[in-house]
Design an enzyme around this catalytic site. Sequence first.
Site, PDB file in Angstrom:
ATOM      1  N   HIS A 201       0.790  -1.242   0.000  1.00  0.00           N
ATOM      2  CA  HIS A 201       0.000   0.000   0.000  1.00  0.00           C
ATOM      3  C   HIS A 201       0.819   1.287   0.000  1.00  0.00           C
ATOM      4  CE1 HIS A 201       1.134  -0.004   4.202  1.00  0.00           C
ATOM      5  NE2 HIS A 201       0.679   1.218   4.308  1.00  0.00           N
TER       6      HIS A 201
HETATM    7  N1  UDP Z   1      -3.252  -5.154   9.119  1.00  0.00           N
HETATM    8  C1  UDP Z   1      -4.523  -5.658   9.352  1.00  0.00           C
HETATM    9  N2  UDP Z   1      -5.251  -6.088   8.277  1.00  0.00           N
HETATM   10  C2  UDP Z   1      -4.758  -6.067   7.000  1.00  0.00           C
HETATM   11  C3  UDP Z   1      -3.458  -5.543   6.792  1.00  0.00           C
HETATM   12  C4  UDP Z   1      -2.737  -5.086   7.866  1.00  0.00           C
HETATM   13  O1  UDP Z   1      -4.986  -5.724  10.495  1.00  0.00           O
HETATM   14  O2  UDP Z   1      -5.485  -6.462   6.083  1.00  0.00           O
HETATM   15  C5  UDP Z   1      -2.488  -4.641  10.274  1.00  0.00           C
HETATM   16  C6  UDP Z   1      -1.105  -5.225  10.412  1.00  0.00           C
HETATM   17  O3  UDP Z   1      -1.119  -6.452  11.092  1.00  0.00           O
HETATM   18  C7  UDP Z   1      -0.382  -4.129  11.173  1.00  0.00           C
HETATM   19  C8  UDP Z   1      -1.024  -2.867  10.657  1.00  0.00           C
HETATM   20  O4  UDP Z   1      -2.268  -3.260  10.084  1.00  0.00           O
HETATM   21  O5  UDP Z   1      -0.637  -4.233  12.557  1.00  0.00           O
HETATM   22  C9  UDP Z   1      -0.139  -2.244   9.620  1.00  0.00           C
HETATM   23  O6  UDP Z   1      -0.807  -1.248   8.982  1.00  0.00           O
HETATM   24  P1  UDP Z   1      -0.372  -0.703   7.555  1.00  0.00           P
HETATM   25  O7  UDP Z   1       0.391  -1.746   6.836  1.00  0.00           O
HETATM   26  O8  UDP Z   1      -1.609  -0.172   6.923  1.00  0.00           O
HETATM   27  O9  UDP Z   1       0.514   0.563   7.922  1.00  0.00           O
HETATM   28  P2  UDP Z   1       2.055   0.797   8.191  1.00  0.00           P
HETATM   29  O10 UDP Z   1       2.462  -0.111   9.311  1.00  0.00           O
HETATM   30  O11 UDP Z   1       2.792   0.534   6.932  1.00  0.00           O
HETATM   31  O12 UDP Z   1       2.128   2.227   8.579  1.00  0.00           O
END
Ligand code: UDP
Length: 359
Positions: A201
């Site tokens: 994403h």
């Molecule tokens: N996550 C979730 N469902 C999904 C994809 C990710 O619950 O379908 C959780 C994942 O386990 C983690 C968090 O969302 O705890 C990460 O979010 P994201 O990847 O959107 O953001 P980033 O960490 O890159 O800022």
Amino acid sequence: MKGMTILGARPQFIKSACMSLELKRRGVQEVMIHTGQHFDASMSQIFFEQMNLKRADYFLDIHSLSHGAMTGRMMEEIEKILLLERPDFTVVYGDTNSTLAGALASCKLHIPVVHIEAGLRSFDMKMPEEINRILTDRISSLLLVPSQAAQENLAREGFESFDSQITWIGDVMLDSLLHFRPFSTPPKGIPKENFILCTLHRQENSDNKERLMEIIGAIEEAGELMPVVLPLHPRTRARLEHEGLKLDESKVLVIDPVGYLEMLWLLEHCKIVMTDSGGVQKEAYCFGKLCLTLRDSTEWVELMAQGANFLVGSNKEMILGALHQHLEDSIIPDLDIYGGGKASQRALDALLNFFKETP
Ligand code: UDP
């Protein structure tokens, strides 16, 4: 004492879970603003329900705008609420537009900002997250860092001479993982084992057609080796549609974003992780899984040093080469590097101490 939590994106809901419990346990009143940055049910509501999170007191419904418009509108609304509520401090998480808007609005009203996940750097100023985190760090009063590397980054940038306090607490996401892991549940229609878990994403991938096509090509080819489960982020889904690109669903199991309990199950049962997410890189490690990171940089450098995380960028050959090499590998994680599940407790220790010392 009254604290204002400002959040708005999926990872922030997850990060806030144990912090809210700990604030309550220590008798600190928590008021919450949800900016609405992530708004659809699968990106927001499901986390509040599954994790029994504190309900937001204010919902701003600000989303789907350019960075400037979103941050500006959030600031305007957050300022009004801060003037009304007059909290003793605000808590912001990570590196989103909600983080920066919350920190800026608070700082200008002289309300101390507590930044959770301070000090992380990718050293890539093209990432909106990098801009948000550097600026938020600079205007925060209490910088709570998740890793040793984050602490070193702040020291290198001269933060120790600023009028702020830096404290290592570990990673609040690990607190959530350990707290909710016993309740993990399999999503429907997913293989029970031997699958690759993939998430995608980041703006640098989703908004760059060339990179997106290369990564998708790699994911599809990986699917010929072993089933790939891809809970697809709405941003990436929208970009794929916009570019007229379609994932070959005979090779990749494309599903809607899953709730946290399903995600924990996927992490625990997958063979290997491919992701451009920040949080998922660490979660893979904590479950003993290797992670191929679909980026050119990472803030979680200690995982690379341990041979648990490999930066594979967006090049198809590179991604597939690393996948072939590491598919059967696993690691024994050292959870203490991220605080062993006590980051929220340390955060509250630091916070209460900070107010004892600051008149
Ligand atoms: N996550 C979730 N469902 C999904 C994809 C990710 O619950 O379908 C959780 C994942 O386990 C983690 C968090 O969302 O705890 C990460 O979010 P994201 O990847 O959107 O953001 P980033 O960490 O890159 O800022």
